[in-house]
Scaffold this motif. Structure first.
Motif, PDB file in Angstrom:
ATOM      1  N   UNK A   1       0.830  -1.199   0.000  1.00  0.00           N
ATOM      2  CA  UNK A   1       0.000   0.000   0.000  1.00  0.00           C
ATOM      3  C   UNK A   1       0.870   1.256   0.000  1.00  0.00           C
ATOM      4  N   UNK A   2       1.926   1.250   0.814  1.00  0.00           N
ATOM      5  CA  UNK A   2       2.828   2.405   0.881  1.00  0.00           C
ATOM      6  C   UNK A   2       3.554   2.590  -0.451  1.00  0.00           C
ATOM      7  N   UNK A   3       3.915   1.489  -1.130  1.00  0.00           N
ATOM      8  CA  UNK A   3       4.570   1.596  -2.429  1.00  0.00           C
ATOM      9  C   UNK A   3       3.649   2.191  -3.478  1.00  0.00           C
ATOM     10  N   UNK A   4       2.360   1.996  -3.314  1.00  0.00           N
ATOM     11  CA  UNK A   4       1.405   2.581  -4.254  1.00  0.00           C
ATOM     12  C   UNK A   4       1.268   4.086  -4.069  1.00  0.00           C
ATOM     13  N   UNK A   5       1.217   4.537  -2.812  1.00  0.00           N
ATOM     14  CA  UNK A   5       0.903   5.947  -2.564  1.00  0.00           C
ATOM     15  C   UNK A   5       2.121   6.813  -2.270  1.00  0.00           C
ATOM     16  N   UNK A   6       3.289   6.213  -2.062  1.00  0.00           N
ATOM     17  CA  UNK A   6       4.450   7.011  -1.634  1.00  0.00           C
ATOM     18  C   UNK A   6       4.991   7.907  -2.741  1.00  0.00           C
ATOM     19  N   UNK A   7       4.855   7.508  -4.000  1.00  0.00           N
ATOM     20  CA  UNK A   7       5.391   8.312  -5.092  1.00  0.00           C
ATOM     21  C   UNK A   7       4.789   9.705  -5.151  1.00  0.00           C
ATOM     22  N   UNK A   8       3.457   9.807  -5.294  1.00  0.00           N
ATOM     23  CA  UNK A   8       2.882  11.161  -5.350  1.00  0.00           C
ATOM     24  C   UNK A   8       3.010  11.926  -4.040  1.00  0.00           C
ATOM     25  N   UNK A   9       2.874  11.247  -2.922  1.00  0.00           N
ATOM     26  CA  UNK A   9       2.950  11.952  -1.635  1.00  0.00           C
ATOM     27  C   UNK A   9       4.350  12.523  -1.415  1.00  0.00           C
ATOM     28  N   UNK A  10       5.379  11.707  -1.667  1.00  0.00           N
ATOM     29  CA  UNK A  10       6.745  12.195  -1.483  1.00  0.00           C
ATOM     30  C   UNK A  10       7.099  13.283  -2.501  1.00  0.00           C
ATOM     31  N   UNK A  11       6.552  13.193  -3.715  1.00  0.00           N
ATOM     32  CA  UNK A  11       6.847  14.244  -4.692  1.00  0.00           C
ATOM     33  C   UNK A  11       6.179  15.556  -4.294  1.00  0.00           C
ATOM     34  N   UNK A  12       4.975  15.490  -3.725  1.00  0.00           N
ATOM     35  CA  UNK A  12       4.319  16.714  -3.259  1.00  0.00           C
ATOM     36  C   UNK A  12       5.060  17.309  -2.070  1.00  0.00           C
ATOM     37  N   UNK A  13       5.614  16.452  -1.214  1.00  0.00           N
ATOM     38  CA  UNK A  13       6.343  16.955  -0.051  1.00  0.00           C
ATOM     39  C   UNK A  13       7.752  17.441  -0.409  1.00  0.00           C
ATOM     40  N   UNK A  14       8.389  16.809  -1.397  1.00  0.00           N
ATOM     41  CA  UNK A  14       9.784  17.122  -1.710  1.00  0.00           C
ATOM     42  C   UNK A  14       9.941  18.339  -2.608  1.00  0.00           C
ATOM     43  N   UNK A  15       9.021  18.504  -3.542  1.00  0.00           N
ATOM     44  CA  UNK A  15       9.169  19.565  -4.531  1.00  0.00           C
ATOM     45  C   UNK A  15       8.046  20.578  -4.365  1.00  0.00           C
ATOM     46  N   UNK A  16       8.384  21.820  -4.000  1.00  0.00           N
ATOM     47  CA  UNK A  16       7.346  22.814  -3.726  1.00  0.00           C
ATOM     48  C   UNK A  16       6.582  23.259  -4.968  1.00  0.00           C
TER      49      UNK A  16
END
Length: 199
Positions: free
Chosen positions: A167-182
């Motif tokens: 589940x984390x592998x499914x959702x981590x991509x968009x969530x981490x990209x939103x958090x990492x790149x303003x």
């Protein structure tokens, strides 16, 4: 590509992803390399957990030549491991896609030579090659090992972390990209380079 030890295949695929991170650093994209490190850690942990369940289930052998047809005995592990493999390959909308595709497209946008771009695309295609080979030898065909297959999928202490990491592998991509790149990244590429990254 010619390795038959399941744990070695997964460990050597980490070296290929480290190569992508070093390539990103050579482009000056340090934040993107760290972003790929984070997403890679999640689906690689899932791959190792699934590999451990498979090794335990087939009688502690790591040779994928003695696997084959495990999708019938391990349906949930098969789905989770294939999800991690597809994420490793950078299939759209999985965790690996958000970091890997951004590295590839930004590399194509910079004015590098054709040789560097060809080497990058060859390395990406080799990742897909050994992932498909691992999936084929492990889950397709007839089981070619011994008679001992345990019912590992009934053990919730083994399956619980695998489902959570899936589940984390499914959702981590968009969530981490939103958090990492303003701000979103705007990339202009010719159509053939855009398709080359996806292919």
């Amino acid at each position: 590509i010619f390795e038959y030890d399941l744990k070695k295949i997964i460990a050597l695929s980490t070296l290929s992803q480290l190569g992508m991170m070093m390539f990103s650093i050579s482009l000056g994209l340090f934040e993107l390399a760290f972003f790929h490190l984070l997403t890679h850690a999640l689906f690689k942990a899932l791959l190792f957990l699934c590999a451990g369940i498979l090794i335990h289930g087939v009688g502690n052998t790591q040779d994928i030549r003695s696997f084959g047809g495990l999708s019938l005995n391990f349906p949930l592990v098969t789905v989770c491991m294939n999800l991690a493999n597809l994420s490793l390959c950078g299939v759209p909308f999985l965790a690996g896609f958000y970091s890997k595709d951004l590295i590839v497209e930004l590399a194509c946008q910079y004015s590098w030579g054709v040789f560097i771009l060809c080497m990058m695309f060859i390395c990406l295609s080799l990742t897909v090659l050994y992932s498909v080979r691992l999936t084929y030898l492990s889950f397709v065909g007839v089981y070619s090992g011994g008679p001992s297959i345990s019912v590992c999928e009934s053990d919730h202490s083994l399956i619980g972390p695998v489902v959570i990491l899936s589940f984390v592998s499914l959702i981590s991509g968009p969530i981490l990209s939103w958090l990492s790149f303003p701000a979103p990244v705007l990339i202009f590429l010719p159509v053939f380079l855009k398709w080359a990254a996806l292919l």
